[in-house]
Design a protein around this motif. Structure first.
Motif, PDB file in Angstrom:
ATOM      1  N   LEU A   1      -3.804 -26.197  19.464  1.00 55.54           N
ATOM      2  CA  LEU A   1      -2.471 -25.942  20.018  1.00 55.54           C
ATOM      3  C   LEU A   1      -2.412 -26.310  21.501  1.00 55.54           C
ATOM      4  CD1 LEU A   1       0.291 -24.886  19.229  1.00 55.54           C
ATOM      5  CD2 LEU A   1      -0.485 -22.594  19.804  1.00 55.54           C
ATOM      6  N   LEU A   2      -3.472 -25.999  22.217  1.00 50.12           N
ATOM      7  CA  LEU A   2      -3.539 -26.359  23.644  1.00 50.12           C
ATOM      8  C   LEU A   2      -3.449 -27.876  23.804  1.00 50.12           C
ATOM      9  CD1 LEU A   2      -6.434 -23.977  24.793  1.00 50.12           C
ATOM     10  CD2 LEU A   2      -3.991 -23.725  25.314  1.00 50.12           C
ATOM     11  N   LYS A   3      -4.152 -28.592  22.927  1.00 55.71           N
ATOM     12  CA  LYS A   3      -4.124 -30.059  22.966  1.00 55.71           C
ATOM     13  C   LYS A   3      -2.709 -30.579  22.721  1.00 55.71           C
ATOM     14  CE  LYS A   3      -6.334 -34.113  20.887  1.00 55.71           C
ATOM     15  NZ  LYS A   3      -7.284 -34.590  19.859  1.00 55.71           N
ATOM     16  N   GLY A   4      -2.025 -29.996  21.745  1.00 56.53           N
ATOM     17  CA  GLY A   4      -0.658 -30.427  21.434  1.00 56.53           C
ATOM     18  C   GLY A   4       0.311 -30.162  22.568  1.00 56.53           C
TER      19      GLY A   4
ATOM     20  N   SER B   1      -7.672 -17.768   5.793  1.00 61.12           N
ATOM     21  CA  SER B   1      -8.710 -17.407   6.760  1.00 61.12           C
ATOM     22  C   SER B   1      -8.390 -18.049   8.110  1.00 61.12           C
ATOM     23  CB  SER B   1     -10.067 -17.917   6.275  1.00 61.12           C
ATOM     24  OG  SER B   1     -10.060 -19.343   6.220  1.00 61.12           O
ATOM     25  N   THR B   2      -9.240 -17.760   9.082  1.00 61.58           N
ATOM     26  CA  THR B   2      -9.088 -18.409  10.391  1.00 61.58           C
ATOM     27  C   THR B   2      -9.125 -19.920  10.230  1.00 61.58           C
ATOM     28  OG1 THR B   2     -10.172 -16.549  11.482  1.00 61.58           O
ATOM     29  CG2 THR B   2     -10.083 -18.613  12.706  1.00 61.58           C
ATOM     30  N   CYS B   3      -9.999 -20.395   9.348  1.00 64.43           N
ATOM     31  CA  CYS B   3     -10.127 -21.840   9.099  1.00 64.43           C
ATOM     32  C   CYS B   3      -8.822 -22.422   8.547  1.00 64.43           C
ATOM     33  CB  CYS B   3     -11.276 -22.091   8.116  1.00 64.43           C
ATOM     34  SG  CYS B   3     -11.591 -23.834   7.836  1.00 64.43           S
ATOM     35  N   THR B   4      -8.155 -21.656   7.664  1.00 66.61           N
ATOM     36  CA  THR B   4      -6.875 -22.113   7.100  1.00 66.61           C
ATOM     37  C   THR B   4      -5.872 -22.360   8.227  1.00 66.61           C
ATOM     38  OG1 THR B   4      -7.301 -20.556   5.282  1.00 66.61           O
ATOM     39  CG2 THR B   4      -5.137 -21.639   5.319  1.00 66.61           C
ATOM     40  N   TYR B   5      -5.765 -21.390   9.119  1.00 61.02           N
ATOM     41  CA  TYR B   5      -4.813 -21.524  10.230  1.00 61.02           C
ATOM     42  C   TYR B   5      -5.209 -22.678  11.165  1.00 61.02           C
ATOM     43  CZ  TYR B   5      -2.332 -17.274   8.933  1.00 61.02           C
ATOM     44  OH  TYR B   5      -1.569 -16.343   8.260  1.00 61.02           O
ATOM     45  N   CYS B   6      -6.511 -22.853  11.377  1.00 63.56           N
ATOM     46  CA  CYS B   6      -6.972 -23.973  12.221  1.00 63.56           C
ATOM     47  C   CYS B   6      -6.537 -25.309  11.629  1.00 63.56           C
ATOM     48  CB  CYS B   6      -8.497 -23.953  12.345  1.00 63.56           C
ATOM     49  SG  CYS B   6      -9.114 -22.690  13.460  1.00 63.56           S
ATOM     50  N   ILE B   7      -6.707 -25.439  10.297  1.00 65.27           N
ATOM     51  CA  ILE B   7      -6.324 -26.680   9.608  1.00 65.27           C
ATOM     52  C   ILE B   7      -4.834 -26.947   9.798  1.00 65.27           C
ATOM     53  CG2 ILE B   7      -6.043 -27.777   7.340  1.00 65.27           C
ATOM     54  CD1 ILE B   7      -8.593 -26.100   6.502  1.00 65.27           C
ATOM     55  N   LEU B   8      -4.014 -25.919   9.597  1.00 67.35           N
ATOM     56  CA  LEU B   8      -2.559 -26.086   9.645  1.00 67.35           C
ATOM     57  C   LEU B   8      -2.058 -26.294  11.075  1.00 67.35           C
ATOM     58  CD1 LEU B   8      -1.568 -23.458   6.939  1.00 67.35           C
ATOM     59  CD2 LEU B   8      -1.587 -25.942   6.717  1.00 67.35           C
ATOM     60  N   ILE B   9      -2.633 -25.582  12.034  1.00 68.28           N
ATOM     61  CA  ILE B   9      -2.224 -25.771  13.436  1.00 68.28           C
ATOM     62  C   ILE B   9      -2.606 -27.172  13.905  1.00 68.28           C
ATOM     63  CG2 ILE B   9      -2.651 -25.028  15.813  1.00 68.28           C
ATOM     64  CD1 ILE B   9      -2.854 -22.136  14.713  1.00 68.28           C
TER      65      ILE B   9
ATOM     66  N   GLY C   1      -3.319  -9.815  11.931  1.00 67.54           N
ATOM     67  CA  GLY C   1      -4.356  -8.930  12.444  1.00 67.54           C
ATOM     68  C   GLY C   1      -5.758  -9.478  12.392  1.00 67.54           C
ATOM     69  N   GLN C   2      -5.905 -10.782  12.173  1.00 70.91           N
ATOM     70  CA  GLN C   2      -7.247 -11.358  12.127  1.00 70.91           C
ATOM     71  C   GLN C   2      -7.818 -11.536  13.537  1.00 70.91           C
ATOM     72  OE1 GLN C   2      -8.050 -14.400   9.093  1.00 70.91           O
ATOM     73  NE2 GLN C   2      -5.853 -14.450   8.694  1.00 70.91           N
ATOM     74  N   ARG C   3      -9.123 -11.592  13.619  1.00 80.82           N
ATOM     75  CA  ARG C   3      -9.792 -11.716  14.914  1.00 80.82           C
ATOM     76  C   ARG C   3      -9.544 -13.111  15.483  1.00 80.82           C
ATOM     77  NH1 ARG C   3     -14.697 -13.457  16.768  1.00 80.82           N
ATOM     78  NH2 ARG C   3     -15.514 -12.377  18.611  1.00 80.82           N
ATOM     79  N   ALA C   4      -8.985 -13.126  16.687  1.00 83.27           N
ATOM     80  CA  ALA C   4      -8.675 -14.409  17.322  1.00 83.27           C
ATOM     81  C   ALA C   4      -9.931 -15.070  17.864  1.00 83.27           C
ATOM     82  CB  ALA C   4      -7.678 -14.197  18.460  1.00 83.27           C
ATOM     83  N   GLU C   5     -10.062 -16.373  17.604  1.00 91.30           N
ATOM     84  CA  GLU C   5     -11.180 -17.160  18.107  1.00 91.30           C
ATOM     85  C   GLU C   5     -10.633 -18.388  18.852  1.00 91.30           C
ATOM     86  OE1 GLU C   5     -13.674 -18.159  14.816  1.00 91.30           O
ATOM     87  OE2 GLU C   5     -13.933 -16.065  14.192  1.00 91.30           O
ATOM     88  N   PRO C   6     -11.406 -18.919  19.801  1.00 91.63           N
ATOM     89  CA  PRO C   6     -10.907 -20.064  20.578  1.00 91.63           C
ATOM     90  C   PRO C   6     -10.474 -21.259  19.721  1.00 91.63           C
ATOM     91  CG  PRO C   6     -12.888 -19.176  21.600  1.00 91.63           C
ATOM     92  CD  PRO C   6     -12.730 -18.469  20.292  1.00 91.63           C
ATOM     93  N   ASN C   7     -11.198 -21.486  18.595  1.00 87.10           N
ATOM     94  CA  ASN C   7     -10.878 -22.683  17.811  1.00 87.10           C
ATOM     95  C   ASN C   7      -9.508 -22.621  17.142  1.00 87.10           C
ATOM     96  OD1 ASN C   7     -11.636 -20.733  15.968  1.00 87.10           O
ATOM     97  ND2 ASN C   7     -12.876 -22.091  14.696  1.00 87.10           N
TER      98      ASN C   7
END
Length: 573
Positions: free
Chosen positions: A126-129, A84-92, A115-121
């Motif tokens: 990544l921006l921080k990194g 999910s989006t959360c999975t990618y957030c955790i890994l990023i 193809g998932q809906r992109a969200e700012p989180n």
């Protein structure tokens, strides 16, 4: 016992919340969840496992395992839950924590491709990194181009991250351009936004602009926090306006905000640097009376200021007060006081303090030991300094080139060249390559002992070691030849200087001229004067006086006139 899907999920939830999940447990549960089918496990359980793995102790060492598990989860044959989006957030976020934003970009690419809906989180970690690695332009491009292109509007966190990165890089004007884009995009700034911009302006010394922004912030109903006030107080202190900084502190308190130790430390440091030591001590007392505990930085700052004023007794008293209040001094505190004591020649007190520091379990550091070593050498006790150097090594501290050079200089001043060579060899054996200062000190000692050939060997060794001798090194050798060596060798040294593109200065030429005058070498004197004229070095009265006396004594009046004209700057072209 075989556990069903819901039991496995409950186990993950329980162990995740309690923080008792080990890497072995996580791998075993992951394997079992992966093949569970009736019912299929929720992605939430996998996300909890990923979160646990990426936050474990030494999680930096687990990245290969984490990425392998993700690849297994995304295999086409797997009919289990999809990332999910959360999975990618955790890994990023994990990639950023292990300082691998490049891998974060890879996961972002996988997310977009899915193809998932992109969200700012998904973008914000990544921006921080990218900003932490000074890749600000890439971060700006993501905010202004990539995110909108994917239908994702950057939020206030996205903008704040990049604004802060720009301000930390000193790109304040670019930060304000981005701030304008943020406002025009309908994103409302918050206190974090203003704090970053105010900090950037303060670091540029634009304190009046920082206060204008502060006023704008207030007018927009955004309530400043401790960071806002601390930043402005720091900016005022750097400008030397401690009076206004104190007024701002009072205003901050009147607004119901309690300053933290960082705020107080900022003002204490500013007062000390302004020479307002009395006010700094009063600030310390005010902190204590208001229930704020000064930290090691507070005390060390005032101890440093006291030492610089020569008030080491008051500094020692403050150290005792600090310890009695339960604040443990660190190596910087001891080093500061030891340095102050050494500068006042209170070496026994400094040594006692060093022993106290060691007895408290604070490891000797290079700076502290070097301070005492240097002080002992300046006092004419290089033997004690050398003993301390070896004690330092025995206790696990590492002397540096400055430590060794101090001892070498100490022995050099006393003419103890055998001891000097001993320390030099020990230094080289420990892998420290001497610099031109160390070589110069040794050459000076050898020359004063009449060991000219040994000094010459050192100069040759210096060149072979890849260090270019400077004019001081050559001058030491020239003076050595003048006093103890062959006077004719001096011209060879001058020729060597010319060959190695080292221009002799007036002091060097004066040493040579005096030596030739003393030995009545008139032809050599005139040759050196010709060379000086060609190189644009004008002899002064100190260099000319003994030469003129010799020439007049020998009846060489024309040569004397040439010397006088050259000294006064007249030309005889």
């Amino acid at each position: 016992m075989v556990m069903g899907t819901r039991q496995l999920e409950s186990l993950v939830k329980e162990r995740y919340r309690s923080g008792t999940l080990t890497i072995k447990d996580a791998l075993q549960i992951f394997d079992r969840l992966l093949v569970a089918k009736s019912p299929a496990p929720s992605i939430i359980s996998f996300n909890q496992l990923f979160t646990a793995l990426t936050h474990m102790k030494n999680s930096n060492n687990h990245y290969a395992t984490v990425f392998a598990l993700f690849n297994r989860l995304t295999q086409p044959k797997i009919v289990s839950a999809s990332p999910s989006t959360c999975t990618y957030c955790i890994l990023i976020s994990y990639c950023i924590r292990i300082n691998q934003p490049r891998l974060g970009l890879v996961f972002l690419g996988r997310f977009i491709k899915g193809g998932q809906r992109a969200e700012p989180n998904i973008f914000n970690p990544l921006l921080k990194g990218l900003c932490s690695q000074n890749r600000i332009s890439e971060a700006i491009s993501i905010v202004l181009n990539k995110m909108p292109k994917l239908g994702c509007t950057p939020n206030v966190i996205s903008y704040n991250t990049v604004l802060d990165g720009l301000c930390k890089e000193g790109e304040v004007s670019k930060a304000f351009n981005l701030f304008d884009r943020m406002l025009s995009g309908g994103i409302a700034p918050d206190v974090v936004t203003y704090n970053s911009l105010i900090d950037g302006l303060c670091k540029e010394g634009a304190i009046s602009k920082a206060f204008s922004l502060f006023e704008r912030m207030l007018s927009e109903g955004i309530v400043p926090n401790v960071i806002t006030y601390s930043t402005l107080i720091n900016g005022l202190c750097k400008e030397g306006d401690t009076e206004k900084a104190e007024d701002l502190l009072s205003y901050m308190i009147s607004e119901g905000l309690q300053p933290d130790v960082v705020t107080y430390n900022t003002l204490v440091d500013g007062l000390c640097k302004k020479g307002q030591l009395g006010k700094a001590v009063e600030m310390l007392q005010s902190m204590v009376s208001k229930g704020h505990d000064p930290d090691v930085v507070t005390y060390t700052t005032i101890i440093d200021a006291l030492c610089k004023e020569g008030e080491t007794e008051n500094a020692e008293e403050l150290l005792c007060n600090m310890i009695s209040r339960g604040t443990n001094p660190d190596v910087q505190t001891y080093s500061t006081l030891i340095d102050g004591l050494c500068k006042l020649d209170k070496l026994e007190k400094a040594k006692k303090l060093l022993n106290e520091m060691v007895s408290k379990g604070i490891l000797l550091d290079t700076v502290t030991c070097t301070i005492i070593v240097d002080a002992l050498c300046k006092k004419g006790e290089p033997d004690r300094a050398e003993k301390l150097l070896f004690d330092m090594i025995d206790q696990g501290a590492t002397p540096n080139l400055i430590t060794y050079t101090s001892v070498i200089n100490g022995y050099s001043k006393l003419g103890c060249w055998k001891e000097l060579i001993r320390v030099f060899k020990h230094m080289v054996d420990r892998g420290f390559l001497p610099d031109e200062v160390t070589y110069g000190s040794m050459m000076d000692s050898l020359c004063k002992q009449g060991q000219i050939k040994e000094a010459q060997k050192l100069l040759d060794l210096m060149v072979r070691g890849g260090i270019k001798p400077d004019v001081v090194s050559y001058r030491i050798l020239l003076i050595g030849y003048a006093n103890y060596g062959t006077i004719d060798d001096m011209m060879k040294i001058l020729d060597r200087m010319q060959l190695n593109h080292v221009a002799p200065d007036l002091s060097t030429y004066t040493s040579v001229l005096k030596a030739y005058a003393k030995n009545k070498k008139v032809d050599q004197i005139m040759c050196v004067l010709t060379r000086m004229k060609q190189e644009g070095v004008k002899p002064d009265i100190v260099a000319s006086a003994p030469i003129l006396e010799l020439l007049l004594e020998m009846g060489r009046h024309e040569d004397a006139k040439v010397v006088m004209d050259q000294t006064s700057g007249k030309t005889n072209d």
